[in-house]
Design a protein around this motif. Structure first.
Motif, PDB file in Angstrom:
ATOM      1  N   ALA A  48       0.872  -1.126   0.071  1.00  0.00           N
ATOM      2  CA  ALA A  48      -0.156  -0.109   0.063  1.00  0.00           C
ATOM      3  C   ALA A  48       0.963   1.062  -0.079  1.00  0.00           C
ATOM      4  CB  ALA A  48      -1.104   0.146   1.181  1.00  0.00           C
ATOM      5  N   ARG A  49       0.201   2.373  -0.244  1.00  0.00           N
ATOM      6  CA  ARG A  49       0.977   3.618  -0.043  1.00  0.00           C
ATOM      7  C   ARG A  49       1.575   3.961   1.195  1.00  0.00           C
ATOM      8  NH1 ARG A  49      -2.306   7.441  -4.645  1.00  0.00           N
ATOM      9  NH2 ARG A  49      -1.894   5.981  -6.401  1.00  0.00           N
ATOM     10  N   SER A  50       0.764   3.695   2.195  1.00  0.00           N
ATOM     11  CA  SER A  50       1.032   4.215   3.541  1.00  0.00           C
ATOM     12  C   SER A  50       2.002   3.110   4.465  1.00  0.00           C
ATOM     13  CB  SER A  50      -0.386   4.598   4.188  1.00  0.00           C
ATOM     14  OG  SER A  50       0.105   4.765   5.733  1.00  0.00           O
ATOM     15  N   GLY A  51       3.178   3.540   4.718  1.00  0.00           N
ATOM     16  CA  GLY A  51       3.940   2.793   5.312  1.00  0.00           C
ATOM     17  C   GLY A  51       3.377   2.530   6.630  1.00  0.00           C
ATOM     18  N   THR A  52       2.949   3.823   7.251  1.00  0.00           N
ATOM     19  CA  THR A  52       2.785   3.661   8.767  1.00  0.00           C
ATOM     20  C   THR A  52       1.570   2.798   9.031  1.00  0.00           C
ATOM     21  OG1 THR A  52       3.373   5.976   8.856  1.00  0.00           O
ATOM     22  CG2 THR A  52       1.792   5.074  10.562  1.00  0.00           C
ATOM     23  N   LEU A  53       0.331   2.678   8.055  1.00  0.00           N
ATOM     24  CA  LEU A  53      -0.691   1.901   8.306  1.00  0.00           C
ATOM     25  C   LEU A  53      -0.419   0.468   8.101  1.00  0.00           C
ATOM     26  CD1 LEU A  53      -3.612   3.929   6.483  1.00  0.00           C
ATOM     27  CD2 LEU A  53      -3.006   3.640   9.063  1.00  0.00           C
ATOM     28  N   LEU A  54       0.454   0.201   7.362  1.00  0.00           N
ATOM     29  CA  LEU A  54       1.134  -1.188   6.847  1.00  0.00           C
ATOM     30  C   LEU A  54       1.740  -1.924   8.016  1.00  0.00           C
ATOM     31  CD1 LEU A  54       2.373  -1.098   3.247  1.00  0.00           C
ATOM     32  CD2 LEU A  54       0.140  -2.302   4.203  1.00  0.00           C
ATOM     33  N   GLN A  55       2.675  -0.896   8.761  1.00  0.00           N
ATOM     34  CA  GLN A  55       3.292  -1.466   9.938  1.00  0.00           C
ATOM     35  C   GLN A  55       2.358  -1.639  11.110  1.00  0.00           C
ATOM     36  OE1 GLN A  55       6.413  -1.998   9.903  1.00  0.00           O
ATOM     37  NE2 GLN A  55       6.238  -2.836  12.190  1.00  0.00           N
ATOM     38  N   GLU A  56       1.282  -0.719  11.193  1.00  0.00           N
ATOM     39  CA  GLU A  56       0.519  -1.009  12.112  1.00  0.00           C
ATOM     40  C   GLU A  56      -0.450  -2.463  12.121  1.00  0.00           C
ATOM     41  OE1 GLU A  56      -2.345   2.210  12.173  1.00  0.00           O
ATOM     42  OE2 GLU A  56      -1.074   3.707  13.144  1.00  0.00           O
ATOM     43  N   LEU A  57      -0.836  -2.677  10.748  1.00  0.00           N
ATOM     44  CA  LEU A  57      -1.434  -3.852  10.502  1.00  0.00           C
ATOM     45  C   LEU A  57      -0.207  -5.002  10.764  1.00  0.00           C
ATOM     46  CD1 LEU A  57      -3.357  -5.746   9.163  1.00  0.00           C
ATOM     47  CD2 LEU A  57      -2.677  -5.066   6.993  1.00  0.00           C
ATOM     48  N   LYS A  58       0.925  -4.996  10.302  1.00  0.00           N
ATOM     49  CA  LYS A  58       1.972  -6.195  10.823  1.00  0.00           C
ATOM     50  C   LYS A  58       1.808  -6.455  12.251  1.00  0.00           C
ATOM     51  CE  LYS A  58       6.894  -7.173  10.097  1.00  0.00           C
ATOM     52  NZ  LYS A  58       8.204  -6.730   9.753  1.00  0.00           N
ATOM     53  N   GLU A  59       1.779  -5.348  13.157  1.00  0.00           N
ATOM     54  CA  GLU A  59       2.048  -5.627  14.378  1.00  0.00           C
ATOM     55  C   GLU A  59       0.717  -6.198  15.009  1.00  0.00           C
ATOM     56  OE1 GLU A  59       3.041  -1.483  16.078  1.00  0.00           O
ATOM     57  OE2 GLU A  59       4.770  -1.662  15.312  1.00  0.00           O
ATOM     58  N   GLU A  60      -0.444  -6.056  14.177  1.00  0.00           N
ATOM     59  CA  GLU A  60      -1.761  -6.522  14.768  1.00  0.00           C
ATOM     60  C   GLU A  60      -1.688  -7.829  14.348  1.00  0.00           C
ATOM     61  OE1 GLU A  60      -5.220  -4.778  12.817  1.00  0.00           O
ATOM     62  OE2 GLU A  60      -4.714  -2.902  13.594  1.00  0.00           O
ATOM     63  N   LEU A  61      -0.965  -8.325  13.236  1.00  0.00           N
ATOM     64  CA  LEU A  61      -1.105  -9.693  12.843  1.00  0.00           C
ATOM     65  C   LEU A  61      -0.121 -10.657  13.700  1.00  0.00           C
ATOM     66  CD1 LEU A  61      -1.154  -9.363   8.986  1.00  0.00           C
ATOM     67  CD2 LEU A  61      -2.940  -9.775  10.387  1.00  0.00           C
ATOM     68  N   GLN A  62       1.034  -9.768  13.991  1.00  0.00           N
ATOM     69  CA  GLN A  62       2.048 -10.530  14.897  1.00  0.00           C
ATOM     70  C   GLN A  62       1.564 -10.807  16.171  1.00  0.00           C
ATOM     71  OE1 GLN A  62       5.824  -8.661  13.506  1.00  0.00           O
ATOM     72  NE2 GLN A  62       6.118  -9.890  11.997  1.00  0.00           N
ATOM     73  N   SER A  63       0.800  -9.856  16.693  1.00  0.00           N
ATOM     74  CA  SER A  63       0.294 -10.119  18.006  1.00  0.00           C
ATOM     75  C   SER A  63      -0.405 -11.089  18.287  1.00  0.00           C
ATOM     76  CB  SER A  63      -0.633  -8.965  18.278  1.00  0.00           C
ATOM     77  OG  SER A  63      -1.937  -8.862  17.563  1.00  0.00           O
ATOM     78  N   PHE A  64      -1.147 -12.011  17.184  1.00  0.00           N
ATOM     79  CA  PHE A  64      -1.565 -13.113  17.569  1.00  0.00           C
ATOM     80  C   PHE A  64      -1.222 -14.264  16.637  1.00  0.00           C
ATOM     81  CE2 PHE A  64      -4.087 -12.513  13.668  1.00  0.00           C
ATOM     82  CZ  PHE A  64      -4.514 -10.967  13.741  1.00  0.00           C
ATOM     83  N   THR A  65       0.000 -14.080  15.980  1.00  0.00           N
ATOM     84  CA  THR A  65       0.624 -15.171  15.359  1.00  0.00           C
ATOM     85  C   THR A  65       2.169 -15.273  15.739  1.00  0.00           C
ATOM     86  OG1 THR A  65       1.038 -13.730  13.491  1.00  0.00           O
ATOM     87  CG2 THR A  65      -0.908 -15.124  13.325  1.00  0.00           C
TER      88      THR A  65
END
Length: 250
Positions: A48-65
């Motif tokens: 995506a264009r927004s690196g900040t939003l992508l990083q937030e999503l990555k942290e969400e995913l890694q919080s439960f995997t």
């Protein structure tokens, strides 16, 4: 290589999944769905264009995997440019050395603004049509079809690929062009399952803009509900390659 049933898998196997437009809305919901279905050693590329939003999503995913279960790459890129497409393919190519049994490319990125300036119109069409074409071709070249490799391409489509929406000529044109483009891909690549999926009216900024500009309103569904339907389609794997399916048909 893991043993995966390519006709009716219960998971997406050990694979690589690329999701464009992953930072919010439907793309973000897809990322949450996909990460639960990939097996250990898999890779998820979020674009995506927004690196900040992508990083937030990555942290969400890694919080439960488990981080060792799923490798997540964030690619902040403008897919309307050659550099953005090339960077996405480059990162995917780095993962091509790993042994995988599934490649899933979800072309979700879309812009829906209304332009009258020729240069901005060309940029819009480049982002919504050309980038999907070149990215798909690049990923196909990176992961050539072979026995035991399941290859799927999803074109996130719209009901407006099939019917007109007043004041949204560019959006309808781009969606119709993409539908045909991926129908041709299905004919050219019989070993690749291709699906154009219309996710239905979801609770997103775009639906608010449609109501504002046209007066048309719909009963809106959560993005997660439509994302779950798409995952079921991919797991069941009984759709006709090149077909167009709508949220309400599933």
């Amino acid at each position: 290589m893991s043993d995966i049933d390519t006709t009716n898998p219960r998971t997406l196997g050990r694979g690589i999944c690329i999701i464009t437009g992953a930072s919010k809305g439907f793309g973000r919901a897809l990322a949450h769905e996909v990460c639960h279905l990939l097996e250990p050693g898999s890779v998820l590329l979020l674009v995506a264009r927004s690196g900040t939003l992508l990083q937030e999503l990555k942290e969400e995913l890694q919080s439960f995997t488990d981080k060792q279960w799923l490798v997540v790459h964030c690619i902040a890129a403008d897919l309307s440019t050659r550099e953005g497409v090339n960077e996405t393919v480059r990162v995917a190519r780095q993962e091509a050395v790993n042994e995988i049994d599934n490649v899933l490319l979800i072309n979700n990125a879309v812009a829906w603004f209304i332009f009258t300036d020729l240069e901005r119109v060309n940029s819009y069409l480049s982002f919504n049509i050309s980038s999907a074409l070149t990215l798909t071709a690049g990923i196909l070249q990176t992961f050539p079809c072979r026995p035991g490799l399941r290859w799927s391409v999803v074109n996130v489509s719209s009901i407006y690929a099939l019917q007109a929406l007043p004041s949204w000529a560019l959006y309808c044109t781009a969606k119709a062009a993409r539908k045909m483009m991926f129908s041709v891909l299905a004919e050219e690549e019989p070993n690749v399952k291709v699906l154009s999926y219309s996710p239905g009216p979801m609770d997103t900024d775009m639906q608010e803009e449609i109501q504002r500009s046209t007066g048309i309103s719909h009963c809106l569904f959560p993005c997660q509900e439509s994302a779950a339907k798409l995952m079921k389609l991919l797991l069941d794997n009984d759709f006709s390659s090149g077909g167009h399916l709508d949220f309400f048909e599933v």
